[in-house]
Design an enzyme around this catalytic site. Sequence first.
Site, PDB file in Angstrom:
ATOM      1  N   HIS A 352       0.848  -1.184   0.000  1.00  0.00           N
ATOM      2  CA  HIS A 352       0.000   0.000   0.000  1.00  0.00           C
ATOM      3  C   HIS A 352       0.887   1.239   0.000  1.00  0.00           C
ATOM      4  O   HIS A 352       1.914   1.281   0.688  1.00  0.00           O
ATOM      5  CB  HIS A 352      -0.885  -0.009   1.254  1.00  0.00           C
ATOM      6  CG  HIS A 352      -1.714   1.227   1.436  1.00  0.00           C
ATOM      7  ND1 HIS A 352      -2.715   1.584   0.559  1.00  0.00           N
ATOM      8  CD2 HIS A 352      -1.685   2.195   2.391  1.00  0.00           C
ATOM      9  CE1 HIS A 352      -3.289   2.702   0.979  1.00  0.00           C
ATOM     10  NE2 HIS A 352      -2.677   3.105   2.078  1.00  0.00           N
ATOM     11  N   HIS A 397       1.239  11.099  -2.308  1.00  0.00           N
ATOM     12  CA  HIS A 397       0.025  10.912  -1.518  1.00  0.00           C
ATOM     13  C   HIS A 397      -0.756  12.219  -1.576  1.00  0.00           C
ATOM     14  O   HIS A 397      -0.392  13.202  -0.927  1.00  0.00           O
ATOM     15  CB  HIS A 397       0.373  10.532  -0.072  1.00  0.00           C
ATOM     16  CG  HIS A 397      -0.769   9.932   0.680  1.00  0.00           C
ATOM     17  ND1 HIS A 397      -1.486   8.861   0.202  1.00  0.00           N
ATOM     18  CD2 HIS A 397      -1.330  10.248   1.863  1.00  0.00           C
ATOM     19  CE1 HIS A 397      -2.435   8.537   1.065  1.00  0.00           C
ATOM     20  NE2 HIS A 397      -2.364   9.367   2.077  1.00  0.00           N
ATOM     21  N   LYS A 471      -9.754   1.538 -13.490  1.00  0.00           N
ATOM     22  CA  LYS A 471     -11.163   1.639 -13.866  1.00  0.00           C
ATOM     23  C   LYS A 471     -11.318   1.324 -15.352  1.00  0.00           C
ATOM     24  O   LYS A 471     -10.441   1.614 -16.159  1.00  0.00           O
ATOM     25  CB  LYS A 471     -11.687   3.028 -13.552  1.00  0.00           C
ATOM     26  CG  LYS A 471     -11.720   3.312 -12.048  1.00  0.00           C
ATOM     27  CD  LYS A 471     -12.168   4.721 -11.756  1.00  0.00           C
ATOM     28  CE  LYS A 471     -12.165   4.981 -10.263  1.00  0.00           C
ATOM     29  NZ  LYS A 471     -12.520   6.387  -9.931  1.00  0.00           N
ATOM     30  N   ARG A 573      -8.896  -6.568  -2.856  1.00  0.00           N
ATOM     31  CA  ARG A 573      -7.747  -5.870  -2.278  1.00  0.00           C
ATOM     32  C   ARG A 573      -8.203  -5.145  -1.010  1.00  0.00           C
ATOM     33  O   ARG A 573      -9.243  -4.490  -1.000  1.00  0.00           O
ATOM     34  CB  ARG A 573      -7.175  -4.863  -3.272  1.00  0.00           C
ATOM     35  CG  ARG A 573      -5.966  -4.085  -2.758  1.00  0.00           C
ATOM     36  CD  ARG A 573      -5.397  -3.164  -3.830  1.00  0.00           C
ATOM     37  NE  ARG A 573      -4.228  -2.446  -3.358  1.00  0.00           N
ATOM     38  CZ  ARG A 573      -4.263  -1.257  -2.742  1.00  0.00           C
ATOM     39  NH1 ARG A 573      -5.427  -0.647  -2.547  1.00  0.00           N
ATOM     40  NH2 ARG A 573      -3.151  -0.674  -2.329  1.00  0.00           N
TER      41      ARG A 573
END
Length: 778
Positions: A352, A397, A471, A573
């Site tokens: 992650h 981030h 997506k 996930r």
Amino acid sequence: MLCGRWRRCRRPPEEPPVAAQVAAQVAAPVALPSPPTPSDGGTKRPGLRALKKMGLTEDEDVRAMLRGSRLRKIRSRTWHKERLYRLQEDGLSVWFQRRIPRAPSQHIFFVQHIEAVREGHQSEGLRRFGGAFAPARCLTIAFKGRRKNLDLAAPTAEEAQRWVRGLTKLRARLDAMSQRERLDHWIHSYLHRADSNQDSKMSFKEIKSLLRMVNVDMNDMYAYLLFKECDHSNNDRLEGAEIEEFLRRLLKRPELEEIFHQYSGEDRVLSAPELLEFLEDQGEEGATLARAQQLIQTYELNETAKQHELMTLDGFMMYLLSPEGAALDNTHTCVFQDMNQPLAHYFISSSHNTYLTDSQIGGPSSTEAYVRAFAQGCRCVELDCWEGPGGEPVIYHGHTLTSKILFRDVVQAVRDHAFTNHCGLEQQAAMARHLCTILGDMLVTQALDSPNPEELPSPEQLKGRVLVKGKKLPAARSEDGRALSDREEEEEDDEEEEEEVEAAAQRRLAKQISPELSALAVYCHATRLRTLHPAPNAPQPCQVSSLSERKAKKLIREAGNSFVRHNARQLTRVYPLGLRMNSANYSPQEMWNSGCQLVALNFQTPGYEMDLNAGRFLVNGQCGYVLKPACLRQPDSTFDPEYPGPPRTTLSIQVLTAQQLPKLNAEKPHSIVDPLVRIEIHGVPADCARQETDYVLNNGFNPRWGQTLQFQLRAPELALVRFVVEDYDATSPNDFVGQFTLPLSSLKQGYRHIHLLSKDGASLSPATLFIQIRIQRS
């Protein structure tokens, strides 16, 4: 009927004289090499004995490293500082100069902690800041764990090559060392340090210093008695064979001798049939006389014993300290599982916020974080993509103070990834272009030929390939030109209000996703998980749902079996909550219990959670894919991790001894650890447990417990066993010493060694636990 122990008394008539002869020859165990005399390189260079044993004393590259080099350490465009770097004579560590002198332990790094040595501008730091130095003069030393890379520039290309070649040779030799050789190397490095005047002689004061260095607080009277027993010259100095005898006594393993004599009998050597008896009592699979003979040929050190198919105590110790004598099943260290099942049938090592090297609020982003994750076996990494200047997407981030790195640079380091996208259509097209250009044929851009198109491809089919998770634009469009999903086409007759909401969502999606990037999401379509009850005739294997740890736990709690069945067909996930500002982790075990494949952790944050992840993926060649248990692969499974049924397995572990535990505070010579051992079971909730031994006062060198810990398990196929050693403290939390984690299914029975690891997963060799394992299945 003959009993199982007949082999001991039915040795052929000619064998006792041979055994007695061999036993006489090896009455004293095979000796550790004594410290060097002047003929070994002079009284002032005793440490060279260690390199001599490694066969590298005459190597020109290593000799140049021993002399030392002035290398420039590069940290930024303007920070290029010259420092002296020199290989220590133990061959295990490199001393380096610091601008501000610090404690001695902070002026060295260890060869065994090196992850890789790279030539040229092969690090983010050198690519950004090393332009003033020719690539041929540059090298990067990458370390295991969280330690930053060391980017260096040598005065000449040849000097850079000497360090690259020399470190490579030292690492290769270290990897090839047996545990006994490592122990020999380790004790002699401390012996060299304790010999304060480097005269190759040890006074009692120096011997006491040696004992404190190796983590043992021996009573002065007992230590002096042992010293005098070895001082045959009676001059209050130990030298040559006297030091050898002292070390042999110090490194004695009474518990191993006891086991050895139980099987060897009076002649004090093991015949092949006696060794076979030991193997059978251990529960070794494939134990045969031929196997026993092979072990003697592999591990016995005495040539005479080997010729007569006999094993001495030293050969026995070599075997038990080898990978074949370890608790981890050696056959599980290579790829041994079926790799031809659908991807949904595997646990997949996942990261992650892979780009972060620290916290997710203001920490730096780095391509090196991807390299480190891959080195730890990670097979699914995350790219958090945002709009960048000059038409180039960046990764960081979002909406925080973390630094930014170029998407293009990351793709050059990526071999398997998943990413979250915040870029506009134009830069998404740039992302697709970079992926195709940089990865080339490695990138999966269309469905593979498959006998069953309703299943995901297998790891074997995808070997060496890269999948993009993202997506997906709908395949069809309605009469008014807007994008429609398959689900929407099926639900056109639903209530008008619901249709309008769905249509609005599809229009937003069409605006956000570029066709070029959408086309690359071949097998991993990012999809919101709306239900755990898909239509039986409409499987959607390519849909991947991402859930926060909180939502995943809720599904496990409220619909455990349905979630298990869902994960038997599709990928899920799980990622940490955004509230974990310091990039802390959650326990991945709960998610694995329900079959979640992509359990993403912050790889940059060490702790028990990452220990569990390393333990889960320790097996199957550390390839990052582990086949899930059968109960998690069946689409009609009845398994529920919250209700696993009655106990089926009893695990008993007798903690016998530990050896050469690391000293926690090297700068305090009188600081000795008080070790205790804790064994933890991580599995379904009903199996989770922990038990610990008493602590042993002031002995990290060879503490002894002899305590048995027992556990009842309901779902052993999911359980991980974690061995933890801590330094007991009555007034504050215990200090971590070392750990090792592995699946219960890969734990071997019998007398075994556990080879301990640091917080960062680096080897603490020669530190070990010695245990006896018993597994009873009902």
